[in-house]
Design an enzyme around this catalytic site. Structure first.
Site, PDB file in Angstrom:
ATOM      1  N   ARG A  88     -79.591 -82.030 -17.148  1.00  0.00           N
ATOM      2  CA  ARG A  88     -80.298 -83.222 -17.487  1.00  0.00           C
ATOM      3  C   ARG A  88     -79.660 -83.621 -19.053  1.00  0.00           C
ATOM      4  NH1 ARG A  88     -81.603 -83.990 -13.126  1.00  0.00           N
ATOM      5  NH2 ARG A  88     -83.889 -84.402 -12.208  1.00  0.00           N
TER       6      ARG A  88
ATOM      7  N   GLU B 144     -80.172 -92.368 -19.531  1.00  0.00           N
ATOM      8  CA  GLU B 144     -79.432 -92.833 -18.314  1.00  0.00           C
ATOM      9  C   GLU B 144     -80.191 -94.321 -17.823  1.00  0.00           C
ATOM     10  OE1 GLU B 144     -78.853 -90.374 -14.898  1.00  0.00           O
ATOM     11  OE2 GLU B 144     -78.159 -88.987 -16.208  1.00  0.00           O
TER      12      GLU B 144
ATOM     13  N   HIS C  75     -73.794 -89.136 -12.909  1.00  0.00           N
ATOM     14  CA  HIS C  75     -74.745 -88.660 -12.362  1.00  0.00           C
ATOM     15  C   HIS C  75     -74.593 -88.356 -10.836  1.00  0.00           C
ATOM     16  CE1 HIS C  75     -79.398 -87.627 -12.835  1.00  0.00           C
ATOM     17  NE2 HIS C  75     -78.818 -86.571 -12.117  1.00  0.00           N
TER      18      HIS C  75
END
Length: 329
Positions: A244, A273, A291
């Site tokens: 993360r 993000e 991602h």
């Protein structure tokens, strides 16, 4: 919740095979446009649905949960991590939360290993040399030299399923495995991986050639790698993050790279993000991916299948297999 055809709202487009199955089983509202739902749309969804199927990009916080209708009884997350959901608030309101664990381990570990290779060996830099717009001048003895990873020390932060899968791959490439975790791994796992446990993250960071972030995002791990800890790393060390984005202070990371305090980074996740810190862009020693750790057909399909199983189990009056409970983290 009605036993037959509960109203299920899916916030993003899922693989066709998953959406088709969900339409067969439930009164499913799909996001055909595959555009992230607005806050207003999410509020409408929690007000009208029996089941919400969000993804990592949907913020299901306490304020949103407070606006849920009495019929909303299940939040079936399409994803292993649930840091996008206020699980405690959902639990307090009598809403069950589930996730999709154990299906993206191998794919995320594969991509982690790809970044561990790509950054020291300058793979993306090399790929950009041979394009329609560039004329490659040919091989030269001292051109595009990177660093060997065989024989280097890899420090894994978070020795869960993904961390162990990364360690297995890295060991095959000849890296020495080190790790930091809240608790030591099972002795049999340590022996198999020939892994060295560090109870002090600071001590481990100072000795590693490559650091891989594989722990979950919790309040305790927010900015776990901050400016102080990044300064502990060797100037020739690299950092890889497929967990993360919030675990690394991106401002401190970009400054550490600028100042030559670390050699480079490979990132598949970002702190805010889909926004990417502009200070990380355009750097030859920073590899950025959008991602895509679990972005395989197999993984995303299996995640959808788990969502369906969790919903069906819950609707049938059984405990869903992947229920998530509040934690103290």
């Amino acid at each position: 919740m009605p036993h037959s055809k509960p109203i299920v709202t899916v916030t993003r487009k899922l693989p066709d095979i998953v959406e088709t199955r969900m339409r067969e089983l439930f009164n499913t509202h799909l996001n055909i446009e595959d555009v992230a739902m607005s806050r207003e749309a999410l509020e409408q969804a929690v007000a009208d649905s029996h089941v919400l199927v969000p993804t990592v990009t949907d913020r299901i916080d306490a304020d949103l949960i407070a606006k849920a209708g009495d019929d909303l009884k299940l939040i079936a997350n399409f994803g292993a991590g649930v840091d996008n959901i206020d699980v405690e608030a959902a639990h307090a309101k009598g809403i069950t939360v589930t996730n999709t664990p154990n299906v993206l381990t191998e794919d995320t570990a594969d991509l982690t290993m790809a970044l561990i290779l790509a950054v020291p060996r300058r793979v993306t830099e090399g790929a950009q040399i041979i394009t329609e717009d560039n004329q490659w001048q040919g091989w030269a003895p001292t051109w595009m030299m990177g660093h060997r990873i065989h024989g280097k020390r890899l420090g894994i932060i978070g020795m869960g399923r993904i961390g162990q899968a990364v360690a297995q791959r890295a060991k095959a490439f000849g890296l020495s495995i080190h790790y930091h975790n809240r608790n030591p791994a099972n002795p049999a796992i340590e022996e198999e991986l020939e892994a060295t446990y560090w109870d002090s993250l600071d001590q481990m960071l100072a000795r590693m050639d490559i650091v891989s972030v594989n722990c979950p995002h919790t309040p305790a791990t927010y900015h776990l790698l901050n400016a102080r800890r990044l300064k502990l790393m060797k100037p020739e060390a690299y950092i890889v993050n497929t967990a993360r984005g919030e675990i690394i202070d991106e401002v401190a990371l970009s400054k550490a790279i600028d100042d030559g305090e670390i050699a480079g980074a490979g990132l598949d996740v970002f702190e805010n993000e889909p926004a990417v810190n502009p200070k990380l862009l355009g750097r030859p020693n920073v590899v950025l991916l959008p991602h895509m750790g679990s972005a395989t057909i197999e993984s995303r399909t299996e995640m959808g299948e788990k969502v369906v199983i969790n919903i069906r189990s819950f609707v049938d009056g059984n405990a869903p297999p992947d229920r998530v409970l509040p934690t103290d983290d």
